[in-house]
Design a protein around this motif. Structure first.
Motif, PDB file in Angstrom:
ATOM      1  N   VAL A 209       0.857  -1.107   0.012  1.00 34.37           N
ATOM      2  CA  VAL A 209      -0.054  -0.087  -0.195  1.00 34.37           C
ATOM      3  C   VAL A 209       0.759   0.948  -0.196  1.00 34.37           C
ATOM      4  N   LEU A 210       2.040   1.171   0.683  1.00 30.50           N
ATOM      5  CA  LEU A 210       3.001   2.347   0.891  1.00 30.50           C
ATOM      6  C   LEU A 210       3.499   2.767  -0.505  1.00 30.50           C
ATOM      7  N   LEU A 211       3.956   1.538  -1.398  1.00 26.43           N
ATOM      8  CA  LEU A 211       4.265   1.842  -2.561  1.00 26.43           C
ATOM      9  C   LEU A 211       3.327   2.402  -3.696  1.00 26.43           C
ATOM     10  N   GLN A 212       1.985   2.138  -3.546  1.00 24.36           N
ATOM     11  CA  GLN A 212       1.233   2.697  -4.147  1.00 24.36           C
ATOM     12  C   GLN A 212       0.904   4.003  -3.959  1.00 24.36           C
ATOM     13  N   SER A 213       1.033   4.634  -2.529  1.00 19.42           N
ATOM     14  CA  SER A 213       0.680   5.878  -2.002  1.00 19.42           C
ATOM     15  C   SER A 213       1.659   6.799  -2.335  1.00 19.42           C
ATOM     16  N   ILE A 214       3.255   6.277  -2.753  1.00 26.21           N
ATOM     17  CA  ILE A 214       4.350   7.195  -2.968  1.00 26.21           C
ATOM     18  C   ILE A 214       4.508   7.411  -4.414  1.00 26.21           C
ATOM     19  N   ARG A 215       3.590   6.458  -4.971  1.00 25.23           N
ATOM     20  CA  ARG A 215       4.031   6.438  -6.517  1.00 25.23           C
ATOM     21  C   ARG A 215       5.041   6.807  -7.141  1.00 25.23           C
ATOM     22  N   GLY A 216       6.279   6.037  -6.628  1.00 17.89           N
ATOM     23  CA  GLY A 216       7.351   5.931  -7.335  1.00 17.89           C
ATOM     24  C   GLY A 216       8.367   7.299  -6.970  1.00 17.89           C
ATOM     25  N   GLU A 217       7.772   8.052  -6.085  1.00 21.88           N
ATOM     26  CA  GLU A 217       8.453   9.466  -5.911  1.00 21.88           C
ATOM     27  C   GLU A 217       9.559   9.222  -4.763  1.00 21.88           C
ATOM     28  N   TYR A 218       9.581   8.430  -4.141  1.00 25.27           N
ATOM     29  CA  TYR A 218      10.827   7.908  -2.998  1.00 25.27           C
ATOM     30  C   TYR A 218      11.097   6.504  -3.077  1.00 25.27           C
ATOM     31  N   THR A 219      12.145   6.260  -2.303  1.00 23.90           N
ATOM     32  CA  THR A 219      12.518   4.831  -2.310  1.00 23.90           C
ATOM     33  C   THR A 219      12.352   4.368  -0.961  1.00 23.90           C
ATOM     34  N   VAL A 220      11.787   3.066  -0.739  1.00 23.60           N
ATOM     35  CA  VAL A 220      11.329   2.620   0.529  1.00 23.60           C
ATOM     36  C   VAL A 220      12.176   1.497   1.084  1.00 23.60           C
ATOM     37  N   CYS A 221      12.851   2.076   2.236  1.00 22.42           N
ATOM     38  CA  CYS A 221      13.796   0.951   2.843  1.00 22.42           C
ATOM     39  C   CYS A 221      12.754   0.311   4.194  1.00 22.42           C
ATOM     40  N   SER A 222      13.033  -1.066   4.335  1.00 21.24           N
ATOM     41  CA  SER A 222      12.219  -1.690   5.553  1.00 21.24           C
ATOM     42  C   SER A 222      13.169  -2.134   6.731  1.00 21.24           C
ATOM     43  N   LYS A 223      12.922  -1.982   8.079  1.00 14.32           N
ATOM     44  CA  LYS A 223      13.579  -2.396   8.948  1.00 14.32           C
ATOM     45  C   LYS A 223      14.968  -1.894   9.029  1.00 14.32           C
ATOM     46  N   VAL A 224      15.033  -0.590   9.298  1.00 18.08           N
ATOM     47  CA  VAL A 224      16.354   0.232   9.106  1.00 18.08           C
ATOM     48  C   VAL A 224      16.800   0.450  10.688  1.00 18.08           C
ATOM     49  N   ASN A 225      17.841   0.163  10.903  1.00 17.20           N
ATOM     50  CA  ASN A 225      18.515   0.304  12.259  1.00 17.20           C
ATOM     51  C   ASN A 225      18.872   1.668  12.394  1.00 17.20           C
ATOM     52  N   LEU A 226      18.228   2.183  13.859  1.00 17.00           N
ATOM     53  CA  LEU A 226      18.367   3.706  13.953  1.00 17.00           C
ATOM     54  C   LEU A 226      19.906   4.003  13.876  1.00 17.00           C
ATOM     55  N   SER A 227      20.790   3.412  14.235  1.00 19.77           N
ATOM     56  CA  SER A 227      22.305   3.502  14.251  1.00 19.77           C
ATOM     57  C   SER A 227      22.815   3.773  12.790  1.00 19.77           C
ATOM     58  N   ASP A 228      22.064   3.529  11.796  1.00 16.98           N
ATOM     59  CA  ASP A 228      22.186   3.265  10.123  1.00 16.98           C
ATOM     60  C   ASP A 228      21.687   4.722   9.775  1.00 16.98           C
ATOM     61  N   VAL A 229      20.852   5.480  10.560  1.00 16.77           N
ATOM     62  CA  VAL A 229      20.198   6.722  10.253  1.00 16.77           C
ATOM     63  C   VAL A 229      20.662   8.003  11.029  1.00 16.77           C
ATOM     64  N   PHE A 230      21.221   7.642  12.411  1.00 13.94           N
ATOM     65  CA  PHE A 230      21.583   8.758  13.102  1.00 13.94           C
ATOM     66  C   PHE A 230      22.865   8.402  13.769  1.00 13.94           C
ATOM     67  N   PHE A 231      23.635   9.414  13.904  1.00 13.25           N
ATOM     68  CA  PHE A 231      24.733   9.521  14.845  1.00 13.25           C
ATOM     69  C   PHE A 231      24.813  10.276  16.087  1.00 13.25           C
ATOM     70  N   VAL A 232      25.694   9.844  16.957  1.00 17.29           N
ATOM     71  CA  VAL A 232      25.872  10.686  18.268  1.00 17.29           C
ATOM     72  C   VAL A 232      26.986  11.740  18.177  1.00 17.29           C
ATOM     73  N   SER A 233      26.662  12.905  18.432  1.00 15.36           N
ATOM     74  CA  SER A 233      27.830  13.835  18.476  1.00 15.36           C
ATOM     75  C   SER A 233      28.415  13.645  19.854  1.00 15.36           C
ATOM     76  N   ARG A 234      29.883  13.775  19.903  1.00 20.04           N
ATOM     77  CA  ARG A 234      30.640  13.680  20.868  1.00 20.04           C
ATOM     78  C   ARG A 234      30.562  12.116  21.455  1.00 20.04           C
ATOM     79  N   PRO A 235      30.963  11.194  20.751  1.00 21.25           N
ATOM     80  CA  PRO A 235      30.507   9.892  21.092  1.00 21.25           C
ATOM     81  C   PRO A 235      31.519   9.234  22.233  1.00 21.25           C
ATOM     82  N   ASN A 236      32.754   9.808  22.390  1.00 23.73           N
ATOM     83  CA  ASN A 236      33.017   9.597  23.603  1.00 23.73           C
ATOM     84  C   ASN A 236      32.484   9.760  24.927  1.00 23.73           C
ATOM     85  N   GLU A 237      31.593  10.910  24.754  1.00 23.01           N
ATOM     86  CA  GLU A 237      31.095  11.441  26.150  1.00 23.01           C
ATOM     87  C   GLU A 237      29.751  10.961  26.255  1.00 23.01           C
ATOM     88  N   ASN A 238      29.016  10.601  24.801  1.00 18.20           N
ATOM     89  CA  ASN A 238      27.628  10.184  24.667  1.00 18.20           C
ATOM     90  C   ASN A 238      27.655   8.567  24.363  1.00 18.20           C
TER      91      ASN A 238
END
Length: 223
Positions: free
Chosen positions: A52-81
């Motif tokens: 249904v999602l593929l139909q909704s976006i009509r090819g305008e975007y690429t859909v990725c599924s089950k993406v790990n948050l660490s592949d999307v976000f990074f932590v600033s000052r990793p040694n402290e955080n």
């Protein structure tokens, strides 16, 4: 006359591994490794929503599924955080809409089934929402149902994409030191090694390549 037993030279790594009970000579072959292909990469509900999602976006975007948050976000000052890094390491978002040309993430989508009503799951969802908000990336929660209205979902997605925050791109300068407008940490002065600006001086974020904010020369605006 008995034959002299010969042994092959053993590397330092092999010796160290044997000390902790790991024998390289006993590593199983590919045929004996205990791995099998999962039949439920997407649950029936996720698979139904995916189409249904593929139909909704009509090819305008690429859909990725089950993406790990660490592949999307990074932590600033990793040694402290490091603790914050650990908190996103084993979490994922059900679906991620990305720009088809750059694969830049644009919108996270969570398919909320009955399990999301549990207290522990709600706490997890609240934290994930906070992560997305802190990074300026919108996230959409869609209740799992047996049927979806494609046009309605398309409109909700479009509205959610418009809510994406624009991160200010003007670096802060304090005592002659430039701070990344995205990460708020000191930038590092570097020399371009290739491209049209080869040999020119620029300031880059210390979190590169996770953050690619740059300031060229003594200019106070990022490009």
């Amino acid at each position: 006359m008995s034959k002299k037993k010969t042994t092959e030279p053993v590397g330092c790594l092999a010796v160290l591994l044997k000390l902790v009970g790991i024998d390289l000579g006993r590593i199983p072959t590919d045929k004996t490794l205990p791995f099998h292909l999962r039949d439920n990469f997407l649950s029936p509900a996720e698979l139904s929503f995916y189409h249904v999602l593929l139909q909704s976006i009509r090819g305008e975007y690429t859909v990725c599924s089950k993406v790990n948050l660490s592949d999307v976000f990074f932590v600033s000052r990793p040694n402290e955080n490091q603790g914050y890094r650990n908190k996103i390491d084993r979490k994922h978002v059900d679906f991620l809409l990305c720009d088809s040309k750059t694969m830049q993430p644009l919108l996270g989508i969570e398919l909320d089934d009955a399990s999301h009503a549990k207290k522990k799951r709600q706490e997890r969802d609240q934290f994930v929402d906070q992560v997305f908000a802190a990074a300026g990336l919108p996230i959409l929660h869609v209740p799992a149902t047996r049927g979806y209205n494609v046009s309605e979902l398309s409109e909700i997605i479009r509205s959610s994409l418009q809510s994406k925050k624009t991160v200010p791109r003007t670096p802060r300068v304090l005592n002659g030191e430039r701070f990344c407008p995205k990460c708020q940490i000191p930038m590092v002065q570097r020399i371009a090694s290739k491209g049209m600006k080869k040999g020119q001086s620029f300031w880059g974020c210390a979190n590169y390549p996770e953050c690619r904010e740059t300031v060229w020369g003594d200019d106070s605006s990022a490009v």
